[in-house]
Write a protein that holds these residues in place. Sequence first.
Motif, PDB file in Angstrom:
ATOM      1  N   LEU A   1       0.843  -1.195   0.000  1.00  0.00           N
ATOM      2  CA  LEU A   1       0.000   0.000   0.000  1.00  0.00           C
ATOM      3  C   LEU A   1       0.883   1.251   0.000  1.00  0.00           C
ATOM      4  O   LEU A   1       1.763   1.405   0.849  1.00  0.00           O
ATOM      5  CB  LEU A   1      -0.907   0.011   1.232  1.00  0.00           C
TER       6      LEU A   1
ATOM      7  N   GLY B   1      -1.489   2.544   4.351  1.00  0.00           N
ATOM      8  CA  GLY B   1      -0.159   2.738   3.798  1.00  0.00           C
ATOM      9  C   GLY B   1       0.568   3.874   4.505  1.00  0.00           C
ATOM     10  O   GLY B   1      -0.082   4.737   5.107  1.00  0.00           O
TER      11      GLY B   1
ATOM     12  N   SER C   1      -1.500   0.239  -5.594  1.00  0.00           N
ATOM     13  CA  SER C   1      -1.531  -0.391  -4.272  1.00  0.00           C
ATOM     14  C   SER C   1      -2.337  -1.680  -4.406  1.00  0.00           C
ATOM     15  O   SER C   1      -3.307  -1.731  -5.160  1.00  0.00           O
ATOM     16  CB  SER C   1      -2.186   0.531  -3.241  1.00  0.00           C
TER      17      SER C   1
END
Length: 218
Positions: A117, A146, A193
């Motif tokens: 991510l 993330g 991601s």
Amino acid sequence: MATGLLLSGTIAALLTSVLPAQQHQSSGGFEDPPPDKIVIKVATVNGSGCPQGTAAVAVSADNTAFTVTYSDYLAQAGGDSAPTDFRKNCQLNLLVHVPQGFTYAVASADYRGFAALQPGAKGTQRASYYFQGSPNTEYRTHPFAGPYDDNWQATDSTDWAQLVWAPCGVQRNFNINTELRVSTGTSDPDEVSFMTMDSTDGDISTVYHLAWKECPES
């Protein structure tokens, strides 16, 4: 990078038990399952995370475990990802035959996978559990944020008093619906991601622990 991954994953269901009320759980976990034969049949496996031909199901020789091997369970967002790639799911429809006089419920489940991510991106692993024809559905959700570039693990656990038991004396299919979601959030939309129900080395297991109790005499 994400779209080129060859994913493999395993789901194993390990049956544990609670014996009749006069017996108690051992300190190391639940007691052994009822002695008669337990049979698990997978009626259907379907969903965007396990389309036809990408999931293989195997039941152990003693019928107390099953394994689902995936090759395409990946959710992603950003970059050249398709609009529908942000969410993937897989529903297992199971027929569990238990010895006469017993019933069961899911007490806990352990999930693992891999996530990459970007800073500001978000990922979610979610699962629901319900018996066919029952209004009771148990949901568990695990968020991830993330920057994240590592294996992930999530555990669903249910308090003993909140377990939803299969109806005694009635054969009902049991459904487990897993889901992965990824959103770019505040990350660079040109960067990808992703989350997989997998791990980088392919050594992945999702373990479903089933609790057992004796049905009351009619």
